[in-house]
Scaffold this motif. Sequence first.
Motif, PDB file in Angstrom:
ATOM      1  N   VAL A 178       0.655  -1.101  -0.017  1.00  7.85           N
ATOM      2  CA  VAL A 178      -0.139  -0.090  -0.079  1.00  7.85           C
ATOM      3  C   VAL A 178       1.021   1.400  -0.166  1.00  7.85           C
ATOM      4  CG1 VAL A 178      -1.790   1.367   1.252  1.00  7.85           C
ATOM      5  CG2 VAL A 178      -1.809  -1.338   1.248  1.00  7.85           C
ATOM      6  N   ASN A 179       2.198   1.184   0.441  1.00 11.92           N
ATOM      7  CA  ASN A 179       3.053   2.389   0.733  1.00 11.92           C
ATOM      8  C   ASN A 179       2.877   3.094  -0.833  1.00 11.92           C
ATOM      9  OD1 ASN A 179       3.812  -0.136   2.300  1.00 11.92           O
ATOM     10  ND2 ASN A 179       4.951   1.707   3.510  1.00 11.92           N
ATOM     11  N   ASN A 180       3.297   2.392  -2.118  1.00 15.00           N
ATOM     12  CA  ASN A 180       3.368   3.166  -3.313  1.00 15.00           C
ATOM     13  C   ASN A 180       2.076   3.992  -3.398  1.00 15.00           C
ATOM     14  OD1 ASN A 180       6.108   2.605  -3.918  1.00 15.00           O
ATOM     15  ND2 ASN A 180       5.592   0.501  -4.759  1.00 15.00           N
ATOM     16  N   ILE A 181       0.834   3.540  -3.224  1.00 19.33           N
ATOM     17  CA  ILE A 181      -0.486   4.205  -3.407  1.00 19.33           C
ATOM     18  C   ILE A 181      -0.449   5.373  -2.475  1.00 19.33           C
ATOM     19  CG2 ILE A 181      -2.730   3.820  -3.331  1.00 19.33           C
ATOM     20  CD1 ILE A 181      -2.578   1.097  -4.405  1.00 19.33           C
ATOM     21  N   LEU A 182      -0.148   5.132  -1.016  1.00 25.54           N
ATOM     22  CA  LEU A 182      -0.552   6.253  -0.187  1.00 25.54           C
ATOM     23  C   LEU A 182       0.556   7.200  -0.596  1.00 25.54           C
ATOM     24  CD1 LEU A 182      -2.192   6.582   2.196  1.00 25.54           C
ATOM     25  CD2 LEU A 182      -0.417   5.801   3.650  1.00 25.54           C
ATOM     26  N   LYS A 183       1.747   6.836  -1.067  1.00 24.10           N
ATOM     27  CA  LYS A 183       2.733   7.984  -1.328  1.00 24.10           C
ATOM     28  C   LYS A 183       2.273   9.133  -2.478  1.00 24.10           C
ATOM     29  CE  LYS A 183       6.895   9.773  -0.607  1.00 24.10           C
ATOM     30  NZ  LYS A 183       6.820  11.158  -1.499  1.00 24.10           N
ATOM     31  N   ASN A 229       9.866   3.506   3.853  1.00 23.79           N
ATOM     32  CA  ASN A 229      10.273   5.003   3.441  1.00 23.79           C
ATOM     33  C   ASN A 229      11.947   5.168   3.752  1.00 23.79           C
ATOM     34  OD1 ASN A 229       7.321   5.101   3.424  1.00 23.79           O
ATOM     35  ND2 ASN A 229       7.174   5.195   5.457  1.00 23.79           N
ATOM     36  N   LYS A 230      12.180   4.431   4.724  1.00 22.20           N
ATOM     37  CA  LYS A 230      13.750   4.897   4.888  1.00 22.20           C
ATOM     38  C   LYS A 230      14.693   4.237   3.629  1.00 22.20           C
ATOM     39  CE  LYS A 230      13.367   3.921   9.855  1.00 22.20           C
ATOM     40  NZ  LYS A 230      13.670   2.943  11.044  1.00 22.20           N
ATOM     41  N   ASP A 266       5.701   9.563   7.200  1.00 25.18           N
ATOM     42  CA  ASP A 266       5.557   8.669   8.081  1.00 25.18           C
ATOM     43  C   ASP A 266       4.657   8.440   9.070  1.00 25.18           C
ATOM     44  OD1 ASP A 266       8.134   7.886   6.820  1.00 25.18           O
ATOM     45  OD2 ASP A 266       9.319   8.578   8.377  1.00 25.18           O
ATOM     46  N   THR A 267       4.117   9.497   9.514  1.00 30.26           N
ATOM     47  CA  THR A 267       3.110   9.623  10.391  1.00 30.26           C
ATOM     48  C   THR A 267       1.676   9.158   9.689  1.00 30.26           C
ATOM     49  OG1 THR A 267       3.811  11.573  11.444  1.00 30.26           O
ATOM     50  CG2 THR A 267       1.464  11.144  11.820  1.00 30.26           C
ATOM     51  N   LEU A 268       1.561   9.506   8.331  1.00 26.29           N
ATOM     52  CA  LEU A 268       0.573   8.835   7.625  1.00 26.29           C
ATOM     53  C   LEU A 268       0.594   7.173   7.694  1.00 26.29           C
ATOM     54  CD1 LEU A 268      -2.274   9.552   6.149  1.00 26.29           C
ATOM     55  CD2 LEU A 268      -0.943   9.787   3.876  1.00 26.29           C
ATOM     56  N   CYS A 269       1.848   6.853   7.283  1.00 29.94           N
ATOM     57  CA  CYS A 269       2.005   5.330   7.362  1.00 29.94           C
ATOM     58  C   CYS A 269       1.583   4.742   8.771  1.00 29.94           C
ATOM     59  CB  CYS A 269       3.380   5.164   6.849  1.00 29.94           C
ATOM     60  SG  CYS A 269       3.752   5.559   5.022  1.00 29.94           S
ATOM     61  N   LYS A 270       1.659   5.556   9.848  1.00 29.15           N
ATOM     62  CA  LYS A 270       1.646   4.728  11.034  1.00 29.15           C
ATOM     63  C   LYS A 270       0.084   4.735  11.290  1.00 29.15           C
ATOM     64  CE  LYS A 270       5.834   6.463  13.446  1.00 29.15           C
ATOM     65  NZ  LYS A 270       6.225   7.408  14.444  1.00 29.15           N
ATOM     66  N   TYR A 271      -0.595   5.702  10.723  1.00 31.39           N
ATOM     67  CA  TYR A 271      -2.067   5.765  10.901  1.00 31.39           C
ATOM     68  C   TYR A 271      -2.858   4.548  10.095  1.00 31.39           C
ATOM     69  CZ  TYR A 271      -2.063  10.555  12.320  1.00 31.39           C
ATOM     70  OH  TYR A 271      -2.030  11.849  13.341  1.00 31.39           O
TER      71      TYR A 271
END
Length: 468
Positions: free
Chosen positions: A427-432, A465-466, A452-457
């Motif tokens: 999901v990270n790519n879509i969310l980014k 992300n790193k 990063d905060t959005l990913c935690k949510y």
Amino acid sequence: MKEWIIINNPQMFDIVGAFRKYNEIDYKQSTKVSVDDIVYIYVSAPYQEIMYKCIATKVDMLEREIDTSEFNIDDHNYRNYGRYMQIRLLEEYDGLLVYDDLLKNGLKSVQGPTVVTSQLSRFIDDTIFMHDKRSSKKINVYFVFQNISYMEESTEGYLWAPKKNLSGHLVAHHDLMRKVSTGDFIIHSYNRHVVAISRALSNAYSYDRFDEEHHWNRDGWRVNTDYFTLINPIDTKPHVERLLEIQPKRLAPFNKRKRGNTGYLYNANFKMLDYFAREALRSMTPEIVESFKGFIEYRERELMDEKFLDDLLNNEVSELLEEEMNPDIYVPSPVVRPSSINLGGRKSYPRDKKVSANALRRAEFQCEIDLTHPSFRRRKTLKNYTEPHHIVPMEFQEQFDVSLDVEANIISLCSNCHNHIHYGVDVNNILKMIYDSRIDLLNKAGIYLDFDTLCKYYKLDLDFNKAR
């Protein structure tokens, strides 16, 4: 592999009873069905819907191997048919694939077996997909005509209906009782007036009822209910035209003659519940109004969670979009955080369906992840079906001083992308992509957060992300 629709007449073969007892049955075959073909079974009146999806495991059988003769009502048509196929039950549907909708989406006839067209196949798949997506913790609404049984049932707090009539046949308006479960709403009619609204305190369970006067079959379904009796019963006659417009299509309480159907339990919906609740409130004293609101406030019930609120929002937006409107002009700016509501003992925040509808209109009903993503069209407006999604989830509203329920924070997504974000992997790519395209608008609306905060949510892996 082909897909077929075959027809069952429940007055000749009790297929509902057969599939309750067996997962696989032998059924008469009058088509060129092959092994592994999909067989949808359309059950005629009083159901008038596709109720079962099966797969053919054997075909061209000269006689039955599985004895379901106890469910034969017309032996001539079923016992000595001469050609049978063995079908295994895959899925059971309830009120999803009704005749009117099937007819509008490619069904040619229910007079005999037919091959499922590509248009109809897509409609069935889309309908089942959307139902599965929203089925979690779903609360249903029913309408009951009690009449002779009202006084006893309301006094003792229950509903009851026989499982079969005296002839041993299932009757749809009695059989619906087995679907009632804890938390469901029931609208009660007595002498052509809505006299009470209740909530189910139990799932339906088997219960023998002894009543020599009415000669009911003793074996029945019972549901314990909590009745709220209206001070002034509501005469349904002045309201029946509106009720005909908003009632469900299948097993609905009112008929085209503008009368209540002869029977016991029927399907209703939240539109009907809202309608009668508003009518009831007109004649209540302030003290009783508060008591009634506490009973009827289903949007704040304990069973609800944030996901349920999102699903409810999507349903309400769909209804609102039936009105042809142009989107309001939106200039992103901070909006004061709304007052919280009590959601099962914890804080939550309401969603404004008009804001979400406006966001979909501004996106021209396209998926903002990829404008080429396919979608089906809404039945009444013929607009592409997309769903509103809060980028920063509403469950984190408490961490922000401004409202998250604003267009800057709402994106239009196709069903696949929306479900991918909630349930998929990678999901990270879509969310980014969403974050990068909306961060400026979010900031203008006073919503500040890093990726990063959005990913935690979303409970995503921050190692991604790193490494990026």
